[in-house]
Write a protein that holds these residues in place. Structure first.
Motif, short mmCIF file in Angstrom:
data_model
loop_
_atom_site.label_atom_id
_atom_site.label_comp_id
_atom_site.label_asym_id
_atom_site.label_seq_id
_atom_site.Cartn_x
_atom_site.Cartn_y
_atom_site.Cartn_z
N THR A 28 28.72 -15.47 12.00
CA THR A 28 28.04 -15.83 13.25
C THR A 28 28.92 -16.79 14.03
N PHE A 29 29.75 -16.24 14.87
CA PHE A 29 30.79 -17.00 15.56
C PHE A 29 30.21 -18.21 16.29
N SER A 30 29.10 -18.02 16.97
CA SER A 30 28.55 -19.09 17.81
C SER A 30 28.10 -20.30 17.00
N SER A 31 27.95 -20.14 15.70
CA SER A 31 27.49 -21.24 14.84
C SER A 31 28.63 -22.05 14.23
N PHE A 32 29.84 -21.65 14.50
CA PHE A 32 31.00 -22.27 13.87
C PHE A 32 31.81 -23.07 14.88
N ALA A 33 32.28 -24.24 14.45
CA ALA A 33 33.32 -24.92 15.19
C ALA A 33 34.62 -24.14 15.00
N MET A 34 35.38 -24.02 16.06
CA MET A 34 36.63 -23.27 16.01
C MET A 34 37.79 -24.21 16.31
N SER A 35 38.87 -24.00 15.58
CA SER A 35 40.02 -24.88 15.73
C SER A 35 41.31 -24.06 15.70
N ARG A 50 40.23 -28.49 18.74
CA ARG A 50 38.95 -28.05 18.18
C ARG A 50 37.92 -27.96 19.28
N ILE A 51 37.03 -26.97 19.13
CA ILE A 51 35.90 -26.83 20.05
C ILE A 51 34.64 -26.64 19.21
N THR A 52 33.61 -27.40 19.55
CA THR A 52 32.40 -27.36 18.74
C THR A 52 31.58 -26.11 19.03
N SER A 53 30.61 -25.88 18.16
CA SER A 53 29.76 -24.70 18.32
C SER A 53 28.63 -24.97 19.31
N ALA A 54 28.02 -26.15 19.21
CA ALA A 54 26.81 -26.40 19.97
C ALA A 54 27.07 -26.69 21.44
N THR A 55 27.90 -27.68 21.70
CA THR A 55 28.10 -28.13 23.08
C THR A 55 29.40 -27.64 23.68
N GLY A 56 30.27 -27.11 22.84
CA GLY A 56 31.57 -26.70 23.36
C GLY A 56 32.47 -27.86 23.69
N SER A 57 32.17 -29.04 23.15
CA SER A 57 33.06 -30.17 23.40
C SER A 57 34.37 -29.97 22.65
N THR A 58 35.42 -30.57 23.19
CA THR A 58 36.76 -30.33 22.66
C THR A 58 37.47 -31.62 22.29
N ASN A 59 38.40 -31.51 21.38
CA ASN A 59 39.31 -32.62 21.12
C ASN A 59 40.69 -32.05 20.79
N TYR A 60 41.70 -32.86 21.05
CA TYR A 60 43.08 -32.41 20.96
C TYR A 60 43.95 -33.43 20.24
N THR A 91 57.13 -25.48 18.41
CA THR A 91 57.46 -24.35 17.56
C THR A 91 56.79 -24.49 16.20
N ALA A 92 56.02 -23.47 15.83
CA ALA A 92 55.27 -23.51 14.57
C ALA A 92 54.53 -22.18 14.41
N VAL A 93 53.97 -22.01 13.23
CA VAL A 93 52.98 -20.95 13.03
C VAL A 93 51.62 -21.54 13.38
N TYR A 94 50.90 -20.86 14.26
CA TYR A 94 49.60 -21.33 14.73
C TYR A 94 48.50 -20.53 14.02
N TYR A 95 47.55 -21.29 13.48
CA TYR A 95 46.46 -20.70 12.70
C TYR A 95 45.11 -20.97 13.36
N CYS A 96 44.28 -19.98 13.32
CA CYS A 96 42.90 -20.11 13.79
C CYS A 96 42.00 -20.46 12.60
N ASN A 97 41.05 -21.36 12.82
CA ASN A 97 40.13 -21.78 11.77
C ASN A 97 38.71 -21.76 12.29
N ALA A 98 37.81 -21.27 11.44
CA ALA A 98 36.38 -21.30 11.72
C ALA A 98 35.70 -22.09 10.61
N ARG A 99 34.90 -23.08 10.98
CA ARG A 99 34.30 -23.94 9.96
C ARG A 99 32.88 -24.30 10.33
#
Length: 117
Positions: A28-35, A50-60, A91-99
């Motif tokens: 359930t994508f909408s329930s997960f914080a994504m980073s 990172r972007i949160t699931s509930a409010t869509g707030s972000t941090n960098y 330059t790096a390998v970029y990974y997607c995370n769902a938590r």
């Protein structure tokens, strides 16, 4: 089956832009914080944004503030990372995370980003 598939990486010159996408399925994508994380050769994996699931707030991470933007489309189960003003040190390998918790913590396979002239 949980899947996170990153795309959009590649070779770009310093000062250029790339947009990474992470298409997901199997949870359930909408329930997960994504980073987005990245790992450069010889370095530890680090959180980029990172972007949160509930409010869509972000941090960098401080190193990308003002240059990178994370966003999500819950209708498409996809998270994005817009990267502008790229530097060689990006330059790096970029990974997607769902938590959602320690039990629900999923990773993609990564996409290579190379910033070089």
């Amino acid at each position: 089956q949980v899947q996170l598939v990153e795309s959009g990486g590649g070779l770009v010159q310093p000062g250029g832009s790339l947009r990474l996408s992470c298409a997901t399925s199997g949870f359930t994508f909408s329930s997960f914080a994504m980073s987005w994380y990245r790992q450069a050769p010889g370095k530890e994996r680090e959180l980029v944004a990172r972007i949160t699931s509930a409010t869509g707030s972000t941090n960098y991470a401080d190193s990308v503030k003002g240059r990178f933007t994370i966003s999500r489309d819950n209708a498409k189960n996809t998270v994005y990372l817009q990267m502008n003003s790229l530097k060689p040190e990006d330059t790096a390998v970029y990974y997607c995370n769902a938590r959602r918790s320690s039990w629900y913590d999923f990773w993609g396979q990564g996409t290579q980003v190379t910033v070089s002239s």
